[in-house]
Design a protein around this motif. Structure first.
Motif, PDB file in Angstrom:
ATOM      1  N   ARG A   1      -6.643  -0.568  -7.356  1.00  0.00           N
ATOM      2  CA  ARG A   1      -7.595   0.497  -7.044  1.00  0.00           C
ATOM      3  C   ARG A   1      -7.048   1.871  -7.400  1.00  0.00           C
ATOM      4  O   ARG A   1      -7.660   2.885  -7.091  1.00  0.00           O
ATOM      5  CB  ARG A   1      -7.968   0.463  -5.558  1.00  0.00           C
ATOM      6  CG  ARG A   1      -8.558  -0.841  -5.095  1.00  0.00           C
ATOM      7  CD  ARG A   1      -9.858  -1.163  -5.734  1.00  0.00           C
ATOM      8  NE  ARG A   1     -10.902  -0.347  -5.149  1.00  0.00           N
ATOM      9  CZ  ARG A   1     -12.118  -0.287  -5.623  1.00  0.00           C
ATOM     10  NH1 ARG A   1     -12.466  -0.967  -6.666  1.00  0.00           N
ATOM     11  NH2 ARG A   1     -13.011   0.472  -5.048  1.00  0.00           N
ATOM     12  N   GLY A   2      -5.847   1.930  -8.009  1.00  0.00           N
ATOM     13  CA  GLY A   2      -5.267   3.189  -8.441  1.00  0.00           C
ATOM     14  C   GLY A   2      -4.414   3.879  -7.393  1.00  0.00           C
ATOM     15  O   GLY A   2      -3.911   4.972  -7.626  1.00  0.00           O
ATOM     16  N   ARG A   3      -4.255   3.249  -6.234  1.00  0.00           N
ATOM     17  CA  ARG A   3      -3.449   3.858  -5.173  1.00  0.00           C
ATOM     18  C   ARG A   3      -1.968   3.603  -5.433  1.00  0.00           C
ATOM     19  O   ARG A   3      -1.591   2.552  -5.958  1.00  0.00           O
ATOM     20  CB  ARG A   3      -3.845   3.282  -3.818  1.00  0.00           C
ATOM     21  CG  ARG A   3      -5.298   3.575  -3.463  1.00  0.00           C
ATOM     22  CD  ARG A   3      -5.655   2.916  -2.170  1.00  0.00           C
ATOM     23  NE  ARG A   3      -5.553   1.475  -2.306  1.00  0.00           N
ATOM     24  CZ  ARG A   3      -6.510   0.610  -1.978  1.00  0.00           C
ATOM     25  NH1 ARG A   3      -7.645   1.049  -1.497  1.00  0.00           N
ATOM     26  NH2 ARG A   3      -6.334  -0.680  -2.120  1.00  0.00           N
ATOM     27  N   ILE A   4      -1.136   4.552  -5.035  1.00  0.00           N
ATOM     28  CA  ILE A   4       0.312   4.427  -5.236  1.00  0.00           C
ATOM     29  C   ILE A   4       0.859   3.320  -4.342  1.00  0.00           C
ATOM     30  O   ILE A   4       0.514   3.226  -3.166  1.00  0.00           O
ATOM     31  CB  ILE A   4       1.010   5.768  -4.941  1.00  0.00           C
ATOM     32  CG1 ILE A   4       0.587   6.805  -5.969  1.00  0.00           C
ATOM     33  CG2 ILE A   4       2.525   5.609  -4.917  1.00  0.00           C
ATOM     34  CD1 ILE A   4       1.127   8.197  -5.705  1.00  0.00           C
ATOM     35  N   VAL A   5       1.715   2.473  -4.932  1.00  0.00           N
ATOM     36  CA  VAL A   5       2.378   1.393  -4.199  1.00  0.00           C
ATOM     37  C   VAL A   5       3.835   1.783  -4.031  1.00  0.00           C
ATOM     38  O   VAL A   5       4.525   2.087  -4.998  1.00  0.00           O
ATOM     39  CB  VAL A   5       2.275   0.056  -4.978  1.00  0.00           C
ATOM     40  CG1 VAL A   5       3.021  -1.042  -4.263  1.00  0.00           C
ATOM     41  CG2 VAL A   5       0.828  -0.321  -5.203  1.00  0.00           C
ATOM     42  N   ARG A   6       4.299   1.769  -2.826  1.00  0.00           N
ATOM     43  CA  ARG A   6       5.688   2.144  -2.546  1.00  0.00           C
ATOM     44  C   ARG A   6       6.530   0.888  -2.370  1.00  0.00           C
ATOM     45  O   ARG A   6       6.039  -0.180  -2.069  1.00  0.00           O
ATOM     46  CB  ARG A   6       5.749   2.988  -1.291  1.00  0.00           C
ATOM     47  CG  ARG A   6       4.886   4.229  -1.406  1.00  0.00           C
ATOM     48  CD  ARG A   6       5.358   5.325  -0.495  1.00  0.00           C
ATOM     49  NE  ARG A   6       4.436   6.442  -0.476  1.00  0.00           N
ATOM     50  CZ  ARG A   6       4.352   7.357  -1.417  1.00  0.00           C
ATOM     51  NH1 ARG A   6       5.114   7.290  -2.464  1.00  0.00           N
ATOM     52  NH2 ARG A   6       3.490   8.350  -1.331  1.00  0.00           N
ATOM     53  N   GLY A   7       7.830   1.039  -2.575  1.00  0.00           N
ATOM     54  CA  GLY A   7       8.751  -0.063  -2.322  1.00  0.00           C
ATOM     55  C   GLY A   7       9.025  -0.955  -3.515  1.00  0.00           C
ATOM     56  O   GLY A   7       9.672  -1.981  -3.364  1.00  0.00           O
ATOM     57  N   ILE A   8       8.530  -0.603  -4.693  1.00  0.00           N
ATOM     58  CA  ILE A   8       8.810  -1.388  -5.894  1.00  0.00           C
ATOM     59  C   ILE A   8       9.664  -0.517  -6.815  1.00  0.00           C
ATOM     60  O   ILE A   8       9.339   0.633  -7.074  1.00  0.00           O
ATOM     61  CB  ILE A   8       7.529  -1.823  -6.627  1.00  0.00           C
ATOM     62  CG1 ILE A   8       6.621  -2.610  -5.686  1.00  0.00           C
ATOM     63  CG2 ILE A   8       7.864  -2.659  -7.849  1.00  0.00           C
ATOM     64  CD1 ILE A   8       5.301  -2.995  -6.302  1.00  0.00           C
ATOM     65  N   ALA A   9      10.737  -1.096  -7.304  1.00  0.00           N
ATOM     66  CA  ALA A   9      11.643  -0.353  -8.189  1.00  0.00           C
ATOM     67  C   ALA A   9      10.980  -0.096  -9.538  1.00  0.00           C
ATOM     68  O   ALA A   9       9.986  -0.728  -9.897  1.00  0.00           O
ATOM     69  CB  ALA A   9      12.925  -1.155  -8.390  1.00  0.00           C
ATOM     70  N   ALA A  10      11.533   0.825 -10.282  1.00  0.00           N
ATOM     71  CA  ALA A  10      11.050   1.107 -11.639  1.00  0.00           C
ATOM     72  C   ALA A  10      11.179  -0.157 -12.484  1.00  0.00           C
ATOM     73  O   ALA A  10      12.020  -1.017 -12.203  1.00  0.00           O
ATOM     74  CB  ALA A  10      11.857   2.242 -12.248  1.00  0.00           C
ATOM     75  N   PRO A  11      10.369  -0.314 -13.532  1.00  0.00           N
ATOM     76  CA  PRO A  11      10.379  -1.550 -14.315  1.00  0.00           C
ATOM     77  C   PRO A  11      11.752  -1.971 -14.822  1.00  0.00           C
ATOM     78  O   PRO A  11      12.074  -3.153 -14.840  1.00  0.00           O
ATOM     79  CB  PRO A  11       9.436  -1.246 -15.478  1.00  0.00           C
ATOM     80  CG  PRO A  11       8.534  -0.197 -14.965  1.00  0.00           C
ATOM     81  CD  PRO A  11       9.338   0.603 -14.009  1.00  0.00           C
ATOM     82  N   GLY A  12      12.578  -1.038 -15.225  1.00  0.00           N
ATOM     83  CA  GLY A  12      13.905  -1.379 -15.730  1.00  0.00           C
ATOM     84  C   GLY A  12      14.871  -1.857 -14.658  1.00  0.00           C
ATOM     85  O   GLY A  12      15.889  -2.472 -14.958  1.00  0.00           O
ATOM     86  N   ARG A  13      14.548  -1.595 -13.407  1.00  0.00           N
ATOM     87  CA  ARG A  13      15.444  -1.954 -12.309  1.00  0.00           C
ATOM     88  C   ARG A  13      14.955  -3.159 -11.508  1.00  0.00           C
ATOM     89  O   ARG A  13      15.557  -3.522 -10.510  1.00  0.00           O
ATOM     90  CB  ARG A  13      15.608  -0.748 -11.385  1.00  0.00           C
ATOM     91  CG  ARG A  13      16.185   0.452 -12.143  1.00  0.00           C
ATOM     92  CD  ARG A  13      16.425   1.633 -11.263  1.00  0.00           C
ATOM     93  NE  ARG A  13      17.455   1.297 -10.289  1.00  0.00           N
ATOM     94  CZ  ARG A  13      17.541   1.833  -9.083  1.00  0.00           C
ATOM     95  NH1 ARG A  13      16.656   2.723  -8.705  1.00  0.00           N
ATOM     96  NH2 ARG A  13      18.502   1.496  -8.253  1.00  0.00           N
ATOM     97  N   LEU A  14      13.854  -3.780 -11.946  1.00  0.00           N
ATOM     98  CA  LEU A  14      13.344  -4.954 -11.248  1.00  0.00           C
ATOM     99  C   LEU A  14      14.252  -6.160 -11.498  1.00  0.00           C
ATOM    100  O   LEU A  14      14.892  -6.248 -12.550  1.00  0.00           O
ATOM    101  CB  LEU A  14      11.929  -5.297 -11.731  1.00  0.00           C
ATOM    102  CG  LEU A  14      10.819  -4.374 -11.245  1.00  0.00           C
ATOM    103  CD1 LEU A  14       9.521  -4.728 -11.931  1.00  0.00           C
ATOM    104  CD2 LEU A  14      10.652  -4.472  -9.745  1.00  0.00           C
ATOM    105  N   PRO A  15      14.298  -7.116 -10.563  1.00  0.00           N
ATOM    106  CA  PRO A  15      15.095  -8.322 -10.791  1.00  0.00           C
ATOM    107  C   PRO A  15      14.613  -9.085 -12.020  1.00  0.00           C
ATOM    108  O   PRO A  15      13.431  -9.063 -12.351  1.00  0.00           O
ATOM    109  CB  PRO A  15      14.864  -9.156  -9.529  1.00  0.00           C
ATOM    110  CG  PRO A  15      14.311  -8.223  -8.527  1.00  0.00           C
ATOM    111  CD  PRO A  15      13.680  -7.095  -9.264  1.00  0.00           C
TER     112      PRO A  15
END
Length: 154
Positions: free
Chosen positions: A62-76
């Motif tokens: 829905r375009g809302r900001i999601v918190r708690g997820i790392a930047a794409p390069g830092r994801l597992p």
């Protein structure tokens, strides 16, 4: 989305201009549901969450900001689904905006009934209509099978 030939006559002669106005003037080149920018290749997690590179944050469907997820390069590594040159990366999707009829009536071309939607939001919006159409198609196939071949047996 392409216009079906049997529905072509329902659209006004200036449909291209009207569609361009809705997508690029009114919506400023962004999906009116999730905010994805037209023409951009966005990284996504496959469940509607996508990375907004302009603002450096994750957004939901829905375009809302999601918190708690790392930047794409830092994801597992397990979350990154695609291999590119030996490096695991997130899948990218090119965003294409289309003008959608909110009431599913191609004859109703009032500006309030039109929305600029990306392909993901457009498919989600049209899902009930696609289900109805699928049911009608299967029903017709079974009916013509009964008519010409006898009782239909799956």
């Amino acid at each position: 989305m392409p216009i079906r030939p049997e529905h072509r006559w329902l659209y006004p002669i200036d449909w291209r201009e009207l569609s361009a106005f809705v997508r690029f003037k009114r919506a400023k080149g962004r999906c009116e549901r999730c905010g994805r920018p037209h023409g951009a290749k966005v990284q996504h997690l496959g469940d509607g969450r996508w990375y907004d590179e302009e603002r450096g944050c994750w957004r939901d469907d829905r375009g809302r900001i999601v918190r708690g997820i790392a930047a794409p390069g830092r994801l597992p590594r397990q979350l990154r689904m695609t291999e590119l040159a030996g490096e695991a990366v997130l899948p990218r999707t090119r965003v294409v905006l289309a003008s959608a009829h909110l009431d599913h009536d191609p004859g109703n071309n009032r500006p309030r009934n039109l929305a600029a939607l990306c392909q993901r939001c457009h498919l989600a919006h049209d899902r009930p209509e696609h289900r109805r159409q699928r049911w009608r198609t299967l029903f017709r196939r079974r009916a013509s099978g009964d008519l010409f071949l006898g009782a239909y047996r799956p």
